[in-house]
Enzyme design. Structure first.
Site, short mmCIF file in Angstrom:
data_model
loop_
_atom_site.label_atom_id
_atom_site.label_comp_id
_atom_site.label_asym_id
_atom_site.label_seq_id
_atom_site.Cartn_x
_atom_site.Cartn_y
_atom_site.Cartn_z
N LYS A 42 13.97 31.36 -21.05
CA LYS A 42 14.97 31.83 -20.08
C LYS A 42 15.20 30.82 -18.97
O LYS A 42 16.35 30.55 -18.59
CB LYS A 42 14.54 33.16 -19.48
N HIS A 43 14.13 30.24 -18.44
CA HIS A 43 14.24 29.39 -17.25
C HIS A 43 14.00 27.91 -17.55
O HIS A 43 14.77 27.05 -17.12
CB HIS A 43 13.25 29.86 -16.19
N GLN A 71 2.97 35.63 -7.52
CA GLN A 71 2.88 37.09 -7.51
C GLN A 71 1.45 37.54 -7.19
O GLN A 71 0.49 36.99 -7.74
CB GLN A 71 3.30 37.61 -8.89
N HIS A 73 8.90 33.65 -22.76
CA HIS A 73 10.03 34.16 -21.97
C HIS A 73 10.37 33.20 -20.83
O HIS A 73 11.55 32.88 -20.61
CB HIS A 73 9.68 35.53 -21.41
N GLU A 74 9.36 32.75 -20.10
CA GLU A 74 9.61 31.87 -18.95
C GLU A 74 10.23 30.55 -19.39
O GLU A 74 11.14 30.04 -18.72
CB GLU A 74 8.31 31.63 -18.18
N PHE A 80 4.77 36.00 -22.60
CA PHE A 80 5.20 35.76 -21.22
C PHE A 80 5.65 34.31 -21.04
O PHE A 80 6.71 34.04 -20.50
CB PHE A 80 4.05 36.10 -20.28
N HIS A 106 4.39 33.47 -11.33
CA HIS A 106 5.36 34.27 -12.07
C HIS A 106 6.33 33.35 -12.78
O HIS A 106 6.61 33.52 -13.96
CB HIS A 106 6.11 35.22 -11.13
#
Length: 222
Positions: A114-115, A30, A110-111, A107, A57
């Protein structure tokens, strides 16, 4: 000893039961100038303003069909102790500009949750974040674009020139996402590079992400 081996085998089966099969990763970089230009506000991390460079990102597992798995293991929580040796690199290369100003933990949590949890069959938590850092270094996109005369100077550049420059560096066509600034100029926002399931090699994208860009886009300052 046999009991210990049995426990390890059970743990491996447990991880595999949550891990989802996937076909490739999107490695997403990003441009911070475009992030900040498209919002009413952006906030620098507590460590200070990031360098004027592409930031990571995410590293996102995907299917060839166009879908993706997410939140695959609710019991696999982000643990900063597991990546303590990577922390300074994460702060520099994988920053967040979300508000309010923060240390990046939310952050990265979350990454991972989620991923990253959807790639545990291939990468543990440390390997996952380390792979992202290595991929950014390997691509070195800002250096390549700058050498081609494409600079973050608020000027407009041909999309085909940006695409061709990145393709020459990584060997494969990128996916490019643009957003619009307050003057509705189309600007370079995110670059998607496709990576194999080991997160070590760039590959041809099985499916391109959707990203609308004008034929000429602005490369904003940061």
């Amino acid at each position: 000893m046999k009991f210990f081996i049995f426990i390890l085998a059970l743990q491996q089966l447990y991880v595999q039961s949550f891990a989802q099969d996937f076909d490739f990763f999107y490695f997403v970089l990003q441009w911070p100038g475009a992030y900040c230009d498209s919002r009413h506000s952006c906030c620098y991390p507590q460590t200070g303003k990031p360098a004027a460079d592409f930031g990571i990102h995410g590293l996102w597992p995907n299917y060839k069909t166009g879908g993706w798995p997410q939140n695959c293991n609710p019991d696999s929580r982000f643990d900063d102790l597991r990546v303590s040796d990577l922390m300074s690199d994460l702060q520099r290369e994988w920053p967040t500009l979300s508000c309010p100003s923060n240390d990046g933990m939310k952050f990265w949590t979350h990454e991972w949750e989620k991923h990253g949890t959807c790639a545990e069959s291939e990468l543990d938590q440390h390997d996952y974040f380390e792979a992202g850092l290595k991929l950014k270094q390997k691509a070195n996109l800002l250096h390549a674009l700058t050498n081609a005369g494409i600079k973050p100077d608020d000027k407009f550049y041909e999309m085909k020139d940006i695409e061709n420059t990145i393709k020459q560096v990584v060997g494969f066509a990128p996916g490019i996402e643009c957003n619009k600034d307050s003057s509705h100029n189309s600007q370079l926002y995110q670059i998607y590079l496709c990576v194999d399931t080991s997160a070590s090699k760039f590959i041809n994208c099985p499916v391109m992400p959707h990203g609308r860009c004008d034929s000429r886009v602005q490369f904003p300052k940061f």
